[in-house]
Design a protein around this motif. Structure first.
Motif: not given
Ligand code: ATP
Length: 266
Positions: A38-44, A90, A200
Motif C-alpha cells: 500500500n502506498g508504494a506508488g503503483k497507482s501513481t 483500481e 498486490q
Molecule cells: P495502494 O495499493 O494502497 O493503492 P499504491 O501503491 O497504488 O497504493 P499510490 O496510490 O500511488 O500507491 O500512492 C503513493 C503515494 O501518493 C502515497 O503516499 C499516497 O498517500 C499518495 N497519494 C496518492 N493519491 C494521492 C492524491 N490524490 N493526493 C495526495 N496524495 C496522494
C-alpha cells in the motif's frame, strides 16, 4: 524496441513525492507486473503513464514516457487513449447508473476505426465475457464485483488498446473470480495487447507476467524475470507470504521458551 519505456519518472501530489526516478520497460506483446505494498506508488505510476494524474491533483515533474520510442508524456489523457494506451483504474469504476451496453459504448468513444471497428470490438468483448452480453440492458451497478471488473476490462478493450494499464484487477475478488480475470488478461495478451499490471496479489501477477518490478516507497528496488523474482527470498517473504522456516522456528522457539530448554540441556 520496448512498446513502453519509462525513464527516470518523478511524480507526486503537491508536496507529496510519490515516485522518484522510476524506470521500467514493457517489451512489445508482453505482460509486465509491478508489485508493491500500500502506498508504494503503483497507482501513481499508471496515472502518470495514462496522463490522468491531473484528475487527482497530481503531476509528473521529471523523466519521460516513450511509446515506440516516441515521447508521449506531454499528451492529454484523451491523446494517450488515441495513441492506444488505456487504463483500467483500481476499484472497478463503471458507470453504475448506465446499462452494461452503454458502458461498453462509452469505452469506444475516441477510439480509432469508427462503427465497424466498435462492432468488432463489442463482439470480441462478448466472446471474452459472455455474461456482459446477457446483461447488456441491466444497470452496471447491479452487477457483482467480478462482473463489474469484467465490464471495466471490456470497456477498456472497446478503445482497442495496444497497451493496457491494469490497476489491481483482482482486488476484493474471490479466488475463482480472480482466476477468471487472470485468464481473460492472458487471452487479451495472446491477441496482441501488451499489458502493464499493477498488483498486490504477487502470486497472480508473477504467474501472468514475464518480467516484474518491485516498487517500494516510490522507488524500484528489484526487477527481473517473473520466475527469478518468484524465487527470490525477498519477494517470497514480503509479497508471497512464504515464511522463512528457520527464522520462524527460532521465533516460535523463543515464544515457547526454547532458550530455557537450551540452558537446561547445556
Ligand atoms: P495502494 O495499493 O494502497 O493503492 P499504491 O501503491 O497504488 O497504493 P499510490 O496510490 O500511488 O500507491 O500512492 C503513493 C503515494 O501518493 C502515497 O503516499 C499516497 O498517500 C499518495 N497519494 C496518492 N493519491 C494521492 C492524491 N490524490 N493526493 C495526495 N496524495 C496522494
Amino acid at each position: 524496441m520496448a512498446a513502453l519505456d519509462v525513464r527516470g519518472l518523478v511524480a507526486g501530489y503537491g508536496p507529496v513525492q510519490a515516485l522518484r526516478d522510476v524506470s521500467l520497460e514493457v517489451p512489445e506483446g508482453t505482460v509486465v507486473a509491478v508489485l508493491g505494498g500500500n502506498g508504494a506508488g503503483k497507482s501513481t505510476l499508471l496515472r502518470a503513464i495514462s496522463r490522468t494524474l491531473v484528475f487527482h491533483r497530481g503531476a509528473m515533474t521529471g523523466g519521460s514516457v516513450l511509446l515506440d520510442g516516441r515521447p508521449v508524456h506531454r499528451l492529454s489523457a484523451a491523446g494517450m487513449v488515441a495513441a492506444g494506451v488505456v487504463q483500467v483504474p483500481e476499484g472497478r469504476q463503471v458507470f453504475a447508473r448506465m446499462t452494461v451496453a452503454d458502458n461498453l459504448r462509452a469505452g469506444a468513444l475516441g477510439a480509432r476505426g469508427g462503427r465497424r471497428a466498435a462492432a468488432e470490438s463489442l463482439a470480441r468483448v462478448h466472446e471474452l465475457f459472455p455474461v456482459l452480453a446477457g446483461r447488456a440492458r441491466q444497470r452496471a451497478g447491479l452487477l457483482s464485483g467480478g462482473e463489474q471488473q469484467m465490464l471495466a476490462l471490456g470497456r477498456a478493450l472497446m478503445a482497442r488498446p495496444r497497451l493496457l494499464l491494469l490497476d489491481e484487477p483482482s482486488l476484493g475478488l474471490a479466488p475463482l473470480m480472480s482466476a477468471r480475470i487472470a485468464e481473460a488478461v492472458e487471452e487479451i495478451n495472446a491477441a496482441g495487447t501488451s499489458v502493464l499490471l499493477v498488483e498486490q496479489n504477487a502470486a497472480l501477477a508473477l504467474r501472468l507476467a514475464s518480467r516484474a518490478y518491485v516498487l517500494e516507497v516510490g522507488e524500484v528496488t528489484l526487477s527481473g524475470t517473473a520466475s527469478a523474482l518468484a524465487a527470490s527470498d525477498e519477494v517470497r517473504r514480503r509479497y508471497l507470504g512464504v515464511v522463512d522456516e528457520d527464522a520462524a522456528a527460532d521465533t516460535a522457539g523463543a515464544a515457547v521458551g526454547r532458550p530455557v530448554l537450551r540452558r537446561w540441556s547445556a
